[in-house]
Design a protein around this motif. Sequence first.
Motif, PDB file in Angstrom:
ATOM      1  N   ASP A   1      44.960 -26.171  -6.921  1.00 49.50           N
ATOM      2  CA  ASP A   1      43.816 -27.201  -6.802  1.00 49.50           C
ATOM      3  C   ASP A   1      42.648 -26.605  -7.504  1.00 49.50           C
ATOM      4  O   ASP A   1      41.781 -27.003  -8.541  1.00 49.50           O
ATOM      5  CB  ASP A   1      43.697 -28.031  -5.870  1.00 49.50           C
ATOM      6  CG  ASP A   1      44.906 -29.178  -5.589  1.00 49.50           C
ATOM      7  OD1 ASP A   1      45.730 -29.129  -6.545  1.00 49.50           O
ATOM      8  OD2 ASP A   1      44.884 -29.444  -4.446  1.00 49.50           O
TER       9      ASP A   1
ATOM     10  N   ARG B   1      50.660 -32.369 -10.520  1.00 49.05           N
ATOM     11  CA  ARG B   1      50.055 -32.248  -9.284  1.00 49.05           C
ATOM     12  C   ARG B   1      49.123 -33.523  -9.223  1.00 49.05           C
ATOM     13  O   ARG B   1      49.112 -34.210  -8.242  1.00 49.05           O
ATOM     14  CB  ARG B   1      48.910 -31.034  -8.996  1.00 49.05           C
ATOM     15  CG  ARG B   1      48.101 -30.983  -7.979  1.00 49.05           C
ATOM     16  CD  ARG B   1      48.994 -30.570  -6.723  1.00 49.05           C
ATOM     17  NE  ARG B   1      47.950 -30.545  -5.562  1.00 49.05           N
ATOM     18  CZ  ARG B   1      48.366 -30.584  -4.418  1.00 49.05           C
ATOM     19  NH1 ARG B   1      49.755 -31.449  -4.001  1.00 49.05           N
ATOM     20  NH2 ARG B   1      47.639 -30.446  -3.132  1.00 49.05           N
TER      21      ARG B   1
ATOM     22  N   ALA C   1      56.449 -34.719 -10.288  1.00 43.70           N
ATOM     23  CA  ALA C   1      55.730 -33.963  -9.348  1.00 43.70           C
ATOM     24  C   ALA C   1      56.734 -33.087  -8.598  1.00 43.70           C
ATOM     25  O   ALA C   1      56.685 -31.816  -8.548  1.00 43.70           O
ATOM     26  CB  ALA C   1      54.772 -34.723  -8.342  1.00 43.70           C
TER      27      ALA C   1
ATOM     28  N   LEU D   1      56.895 -29.022  -8.727  1.00 46.45           N
ATOM     29  CA  LEU D   1      56.145 -28.530  -7.525  1.00 46.45           C
ATOM     30  C   LEU D   1      57.072 -28.205  -6.391  1.00 46.45           C
ATOM     31  O   LEU D   1      56.452 -27.750  -5.251  1.00 46.45           O
ATOM     32  CB  LEU D   1      54.940 -29.401  -7.149  1.00 46.45           C
ATOM     33  CG  LEU D   1      53.932 -29.440  -8.393  1.00 46.45           C
ATOM     34  CD1 LEU D   1      52.941 -30.215  -7.983  1.00 46.45           C
ATOM     35  CD2 LEU D   1      53.459 -28.098  -8.584  1.00 46.45           C
TER      36      LEU D   1
ATOM     37  N   LEU E   1      49.267 -24.618  -2.758  1.00 46.37           N
ATOM     38  CA  LEU E   1      48.655 -25.990  -3.365  1.00 46.37           C
ATOM     39  C   LEU E   1      47.148 -26.007  -3.553  1.00 46.37           C
ATOM     40  O   LEU E   1      46.652 -26.407  -4.594  1.00 46.37           O
ATOM     41  CB  LEU E   1      49.007 -27.405  -2.780  1.00 46.37           C
ATOM     42  CG  LEU E   1      50.572 -27.592  -2.892  1.00 46.37           C
ATOM     43  CD1 LEU E   1      51.144 -28.647  -1.890  1.00 46.37           C
ATOM     44  CD2 LEU E   1      51.037 -27.641  -4.316  1.00 46.37           C
TER      45      LEU E   1
END
Length: 365
Positions: free
Chosen positions: A311, A361, A293, A297, A307
């Motif tokens: 999503d 994520r 992750a 990210l 973020l």
Amino acid sequence: MPDTRDQVRRQIAGDAVLTEHLMDVILAEIPGYQVLDAVQLEEVRAQIRWNVDRVLELWATGTALTEADANRFRGVGAVRARDGRPLSVILRSYRVAASAFMGYVADRFGEVLTAGDMADLTRVWLAADDRLSDALHDGYQAAGNSISTDRDRAIGRLVSDLVLGRHAHEGAFGARLRELGVRLPPQFTVVVLQPGAPADAVLPAVAEPAMHAVIDGTGVVVTGQADLKAVHRRGTRCCVLADIGANEAPRWFRLAKACLDRAPADRLVFDRGDAEVLALLAGRADADPDRAASTVLAAIAAQAHLLETLDALFVSASAEEVAARLGVHPQTVRYRIRRITALTGRDPRRPWDLFVLQCARLSRR
């Protein structure tokens, strides 16, 4: 007392348990030995048995090593130079084995051997180690000198040793760089190419110094840094691993090879994030969800709005749908997508990039 020493020698000589104990200690302490194949490991076991038996014989009889013993180790040193095993790793294995051997003898025979016996055994081992180390060095250096004129070959071996884990520690790698006159930063870039692609295919896209080698058909380039855009323009399928150290190189090399083998054929250039995600999906023992992750990210980890948009992209097919879900204007969503792409190097509108982003994520704990 000589009788006691001879009795101990007879009990230990050829002791398979002791041999495996010393082998386990060496493997645990020296990463370079963990990549040896079955034949090489059996050679190590044979050398352990010879060393133990010879030292015990010298200790029990009060004799010393002969010139024949020294010649044996000159030959060993020459062979190790030819197969590329670094001398520093070999010498360290003898030091590690010495400590483990003394501990084994003390634990097993501490009640029958005197302090003088143990002191003499230590002295005999160290004296033998000193002479044999010199012989190893002589043989290794003599063989090494015969190939040192071929600098390209030496650099190729250095690259191979780096990515196959044949260095005892970062300092050993640094010493070999200095010997070859190569100035590489502590954190460097490794480019692993699709098997069959020539290593020089990406050389115009990387900074000097650039070392390269071919390992079982896989081209590897080690450099200070690489221009990702230029690598893309070269049109060669590869995995670019930036900002790694010498101790990390073997793991990343394995991950990169797996990535090139399993990732979509229509994509050319992969990076650490791709490799980490595939390691996670493959259930590799060294995979780590948090590391996957953070690798993918890290650049947007502190930007909640990006973020949030990411999503929403996982469940919505268009900027308009994402905008409706988030209560913002579609142009805002398109701007955020461009920011995500610029910061992470992955475009959520592309299937593979979206897949990697989603895995990263979801893997965060």
